[in-house]
Design a protein around this motif. Sequence first.
Motif, PDB file in Angstrom:
ATOM      1  N   MET A   1       0.829  -1.174   0.000  1.00  0.00           N
ATOM      2  CA  MET A   1       0.000   0.000   0.000  1.00  0.00           C
ATOM      3  C   MET A   1       0.885   1.253   0.000  1.00  0.00           C
ATOM      4  O   MET A   1       1.801   1.369   0.811  1.00  0.00           O
ATOM      5  N   PRO A   2       0.638   2.195  -0.905  1.00  0.00           N
ATOM      6  CA  PRO A   2       1.514   3.373  -0.984  1.00  0.00           C
ATOM      7  C   PRO A   2       1.336   4.298   0.211  1.00  0.00           C
ATOM      8  O   PRO A   2       0.268   4.357   0.825  1.00  0.00           O
ATOM      9  N   GLN A   3       2.400   5.005   0.513  1.00  0.00           N
ATOM     10  CA  GLN A   3       2.367   6.013   1.559  1.00  0.00           C
ATOM     11  C   GLN A   3       2.352   7.379   0.864  1.00  0.00           C
ATOM     12  O   GLN A   3       2.989   7.556  -0.172  1.00  0.00           O
ATOM     13  N   TYR A   4       1.654   8.341   1.438  1.00  0.00           N
ATOM     14  CA  TYR A   4       1.481   9.633   0.797  1.00  0.00           C
ATOM     15  C   TYR A   4       2.236  10.731   1.532  1.00  0.00           C
ATOM     16  O   TYR A   4       2.488  10.640   2.741  1.00  0.00           O
ATOM     17  N   GLU A  85       0.393  13.187  -3.313  1.00  0.00           N
ATOM     18  CA  GLU A  85       1.352  12.432  -4.120  1.00  0.00           C
ATOM     19  C   GLU A  85       1.993  11.352  -3.259  1.00  0.00           C
ATOM     20  O   GLU A  85       2.064  11.473  -2.036  1.00  0.00           O
ATOM     21  N   GLU A  86       2.483  10.317  -3.905  1.00  0.00           N
ATOM     22  CA  GLU A  86       3.137   9.226  -3.172  1.00  0.00           C
ATOM     23  C   GLU A  86       4.533   9.639  -2.702  1.00  0.00           C
ATOM     24  O   GLU A  86       5.217  10.426  -3.362  1.00  0.00           O
ATOM     25  N   VAL A  87       4.928   9.088  -1.568  1.00  0.00           N
ATOM     26  CA  VAL A  87       6.245   9.353  -1.006  1.00  0.00           C
ATOM     27  C   VAL A  87       7.344   8.998  -2.010  1.00  0.00           C
ATOM     28  O   VAL A  87       8.348   9.705  -2.099  1.00  0.00           O
ATOM     29  N   ALA A  88       7.146   7.945  -2.781  1.00  0.00           N
ATOM     30  CA  ALA A  88       8.144   7.556  -3.786  1.00  0.00           C
ATOM     31  C   ALA A  88       8.365   8.677  -4.794  1.00  0.00           C
ATOM     32  O   ALA A  88       9.498   8.899  -5.243  1.00  0.00           O
ATOM     33  N   GLU A  89       7.318   9.405  -5.143  1.00  0.00           N
ATOM     34  CA  GLU A  89       7.447  10.540  -6.073  1.00  0.00           C
ATOM     35  C   GLU A  89       8.247  11.665  -5.430  1.00  0.00           C
ATOM     36  O   GLU A  89       9.070  12.302  -6.079  1.00  0.00           O
TER      37      GLU A  89
END
Length: 126
Positions: A1-4, A85-89
């Motif tokens: 699950m993505p983190q924001y 936006e996602e933390v990865a971004e």
Amino acid sequence: MPQYVKDVMTPAVTSVRPDASLVEAAQLMRAEDIGGVLVALDGELLGVLTDRDITLRAVADGVDPLTVSCHLVCTPNPVTIGPDEEVAEAAALMRKHEVRRLPVIRSGRPVGVVSMGDLEQGGPPA
């Protein structure tokens, strides 16, 4: 699950007016124990000013930090990210643009800052 971004950002926005002196900004950074502030006017983000900017763009050039404004030394038009936006971004933007902090913008207004430390720790300090 993505983190924001909204889950890890520091929601407090510490900012200075563009006409504030570098000394005012440095004193605020010391008081808040932070390495950078947003330069904003009427809620509009104009730039980011870091302790490194003050050192390399002002002190190293011999300018008077009491009379030089933050707007003249800050990084204008900084890279920003939205809270949804996602933390990865955020991490990808930081790597690409070689920055350690991203202002978080919602509807054109700063609502927080996400830093490398926030990403590494999974969020702001409690």
